[in-house]
Write a protein that holds these residues in place. Structure first.
Motif, mmCIF file in Angstrom:
data_model
loop_
_atom_site.group_PDB
_atom_site.id
_atom_site.type_symbol
_atom_site.label_atom_id
_atom_site.label_comp_id
_atom_site.label_asym_id
_atom_site.label_seq_id
_atom_site.Cartn_x
_atom_site.Cartn_y
_atom_site.Cartn_z
ATOM 1 N N GLY A 88 30.825 43.920 45.413
ATOM 2 C CA GLY A 88 30.791 42.494 45.106
ATOM 3 C C GLY A 88 32.024 41.996 44.383
ATOM 4 N N PHE A 89 31.788 41.106 43.416
ATOM 5 C CA PHE A 89 32.893 40.486 42.673
ATOM 6 C C PHE A 89 33.696 41.517 41.886
ATOM 7 C CE2 PHE A 89 34.382 38.669 38.633
ATOM 8 C CZ PHE A 89 35.310 37.756 39.122
ATOM 9 N N ILE A 90 33.008 42.500 41.288
ATOM 10 C CA ILE A 90 33.711 43.527 40.505
ATOM 11 C C ILE A 90 34.659 44.317 41.395
ATOM 12 C CG2 ILE A 90 33.400 45.635 39.155
ATOM 13 C CD1 ILE A 90 30.765 44.518 38.153
ATOM 14 N N ASP A 91 34.183 44.700 42.562
ATOM 15 C CA ASP A 91 35.020 45.438 43.510
ATOM 16 C C ASP A 91 36.210 44.599 43.941
ATOM 17 O OD1 ASP A 91 35.958 47.286 45.320
ATOM 18 O OD2 ASP A 91 34.585 46.675 46.907
ATOM 19 N N THR A 92 35.973 43.338 44.272
ATOM 20 C CA THR A 92 37.059 42.453 44.718
ATOM 21 C C THR A 92 38.118 42.292 43.630
ATOM 22 O OG1 THR A 92 35.502 41.250 46.132
ATOM 23 C CG2 THR A 92 37.598 40.168 45.624
ATOM 24 N N MET A 93 37.684 42.035 42.405
ATOM 25 C CA MET A 93 38.625 41.815 41.311
ATOM 26 C C MET A 93 39.452 43.067 41.025
ATOM 27 S SD MET A 93 37.821 40.788 37.354
ATOM 28 C CE MET A 93 36.963 42.344 37.103
ATOM 29 N N LEU A 94 38.796 44.230 40.913
ATOM 30 C CA LEU A 94 39.515 45.464 40.588
ATOM 31 C C LEU A 94 40.459 45.876 41.711
ATOM 32 C CD1 LEU A 94 36.677 47.586 38.911
ATOM 33 C CD2 LEU A 94 38.571 46.412 37.792
ATOM 34 N N MET A 95 40.043 45.711 42.946
ATOM 35 C CA MET A 95 40.902 46.116 44.063
ATOM 36 C C MET A 95 42.072 45.161 44.257
ATOM 37 S SD MET A 95 40.069 49.004 45.194
ATOM 38 C CE MET A 95 39.731 49.420 43.467
ATOM 39 N N ARG A 96 41.897 43.881 43.925
ATOM 40 C CA ARG A 96 43.040 42.965 44.028
ATOM 41 C C ARG A 96 44.077 43.286 42.953
ATOM 42 N NH1 ARG A 96 40.078 42.463 47.517
ATOM 43 N NH2 ARG A 96 41.436 44.209 48.028
ATOM 44 N N ILE A 97 43.615 43.672 41.776
ATOM 45 C CA ILE A 97 44.561 44.114 40.739
ATOM 46 C C ILE A 97 45.273 45.374 41.193
ATOM 47 C CG2 ILE A 97 44.749 44.987 38.376
ATOM 48 C CD1 ILE A 97 42.367 43.219 37.642
ATOM 49 N N PRO A 105 46.669 54.778 43.494
ATOM 50 C CA PRO A 105 46.229 55.586 44.651
ATOM 51 C C PRO A 105 44.944 56.366 44.374
ATOM 52 C CG PRO A 105 48.592 55.813 44.299
ATOM 53 C CD PRO A 105 48.058 55.107 43.116
ATOM 54 N N VAL A 106 44.796 56.863 43.136
ATOM 55 C CA VAL A 106 43.578 57.596 42.788
ATOM 56 C C VAL A 106 42.369 56.661 42.828
ATOM 57 C CG1 VAL A 106 42.456 58.987 41.014
ATOM 58 C CG2 VAL A 106 44.918 59.160 41.346
ATOM 59 N N ALA A 107 42.538 55.447 42.325
ATOM 60 C CA ALA A 107 41.427 54.488 42.323
ATOM 61 C C ALA A 107 40.961 54.167 43.740
ATOM 62 C CB ALA A 107 41.847 53.214 41.599
ATOM 63 N N ARG A 108 41.883 53.966 44.653
ATOM 64 C CA ARG A 108 41.506 53.655 46.032
ATOM 65 C C ARG A 108 40.849 54.865 46.692
ATOM 66 N NH1 ARG A 108 43.099 48.820 47.735
ATOM 67 N NH2 ARG A 108 42.478 49.417 49.853
ATOM 68 N N LEU A 109 41.347 56.053 46.387
ATOM 69 C CA LEU A 109 40.748 57.267 46.948
ATOM 70 C C LEU A 109 39.313 57.447 46.461
ATOM 71 C CD1 LEU A 109 41.101 59.989 48.482
ATOM 72 C CD2 LEU A 109 41.904 60.959 46.325
ATOM 73 N N VAL A 110 39.089 57.271 45.154
ATOM 74 C CA VAL A 110 37.746 57.426 44.591
ATOM 75 C C VAL A 110 36.819 56.330 45.112
ATOM 76 C CG1 VAL A 110 36.420 57.392 42.443
ATOM 77 C CG2 VAL A 110 38.586 58.626 42.550
#
Length: 413
Positions: A226-235, A287-292
């Motif tokens: 949701g919103f949390i995923d969108t916000m963190l991934m845009r950062i 890169p680690v964040a996107r992998l996890v």
């Protein structure tokens, strides 16, 4: 009929209670069964380059940890300067500096005051030295060359034990430099060893810190969506889009001592190291964040996660106890690959004069100091460059070997 059924039931119960006996073929098959850790270890051993890389890394770690012992055994101080013997080539023996000799004599006098008084009196009596004060006799003797100092010891009328102690002091009047000396006459080998502590320490700390940050952010984004995923991934995407080297150069030029909150936490000796770790951590976790996050997205709809939610497990329990163990394998590979990348970034920033600041040695600032001496003393640039190459390739091969060993598609059961 009832009696027969009762008899059969008793017989079946007795058979079920008896331990099942296995034949030799079944026992042999059971002995071949291996745990998952044993399978991964065997798979890793098949990757020869990864095994060589692991031993290389272990060697460098042991050398870095034993730096004080190596320094004591060799009798060479990494910080001692000898400007009269700069740019000496490898495998060179040179006379120690005056400060080094005086320090050795001072140490001997402090540890053996009575013996030192006897030696001083004999040096003056035999007219080996001419001094106005008796306590200066040993310091004047320390100015001799090693051969002349040894000859003087043989001619003195003193006990053999005292002569042995003096010979040990005179041996330090000459220093063997295995890899030569740098622009200030310092021993290159010892500076490389202490540089190993800094460069590998920064690389490992940055990789572990980045893995922890990426693990937390990726897990939260992937689990809640949701919103949390969108916000963190845009950062994350915004930071990934930045040109890494130019941004690192700009941020590294900031003086953290002028920041009120950080000024009291940083000392002048550790500012450059802590600042470099902080900067690299900021730009290494994405890169680690996107992998996890990708791994968590595939896990959150699995049956065991739904069962945990049904049984009333909290989100914290589900993430830490059920999801984290399933992302350890790719995370471990990412950490090993990140160490080599962090070492390269540290070397690049130090080479540009924005990383680890002298006199703290690192492979990067040793390259920076040697860039103007590439023709006069090429070994000053070649040696740290080779170490960076070997360690980076070793970590990359270890990461490659772990990836092959952990991947379920390549596991040979």
């Amino acid at each position: 009929m009832d009696t027969l059924d009762t008899h059969n039931n008793k017989k079946l119960a007795q058979v079920s209670k008896e331990p099942q006996r296995l034949n030799k073929a079944q026992i042999a098959e059971l002995e071949k069964v291996q745990s998952i850790s044993k399978i991964i270890y065997n798979q890793f051993k098949e990757h020869k380059a990864a095994v060589i890389g692991a031993y290389t890394i272990l060697f460098f770690v042991l050398v870095a940890l034993s730096a004080p012992i190596v320094e004591k055994v060799m009798g060479v101080n990494a910080e001692n300067q000898n400007v009269f013997h700069r740019y000496e080539p490898p495998f060179t023996t040179i006379s120690a500096g005056t400060d080094t000799r005086e320090n050795e004599v001072r140490k001997y006098i402090e540890e053996n005051p009575e013996s030192a008084a006897i030696v001083q009196a004999e040096l003056i009596k035999e007219e080996f030295v001419t001094v106005s004060r008796p306590e200066d006799a040993l310091y004047e003797w320390a100015r001799f060359e090693k051969r002349k100092a040894m000859a003087a010891i043989r001619l003195l009328s003193i006990d053999q034990d005292i002569k042995t102690d003096l010979r040990n002091v005179a041996k330090k009047f000459e220093i063997y430099h295995l890899f030569g000396t740098d622009e200030l006459g310092r021993d290159v080998l010892m500076r490389l060893i202490y540089g190993t502590q800094v460069s590998m320490g920064v690389g490992i700390l940055v990789a572990l810190s980045s893995a922890l940050i990426g693990l937390l952010i990726g897990a939260i984004a992937g689990y809640y969506g949701g919103f949390i995923d969108t916000m963190l991934m845009r950062i994350t995407d915004a930071l990934l889009s930045l040109p890494t080297i130019p941004v690192l150069i700009v941020v590294a030029a900031i003086d953290l001592q002028k920041v009120p909150v950080l000024a009291s936490l940083l000392s002048h000796g550790s500012e450059s190291i802590l600042k470099l770790i902080f900067i690299l951590c900021i730009f290494s976790w994405m890169p680690v964040a996107r992998l996890v996050r990708g791994s968590i997205l595939t896990l959150r709809e699995r049956e065991f996660i739904l069962a945990s939610k049904t049984l009333g497990a909290t989100d914290f329990t589900i993430i830490t106890r059920h999801m984290f163990p399933n992302v350890i394998a790719p995370l471990l590979v990412s950490v090993t690959l990140g160490v080599g990348e962090s070492i390269l970034f540290e070397a690049a920033l130090s080479f540009l004069g924005l990383g680890i600041q002298p006199p703290t040695p690192s492979w990067g600032n040793m390259l920076f100091n040697a860039q103007e001496l590439i023709y006069r003393a090429p070994f000053l640039a070649i040696l740290p460059g080779l170490l960076i190459l070997f360690v980076t390739i070793s970590f990359n091969y270890v990461g490659d070997g772990l990836q092959d060993a952990i991947d379920p598609k390549t596991i040979k059961r």
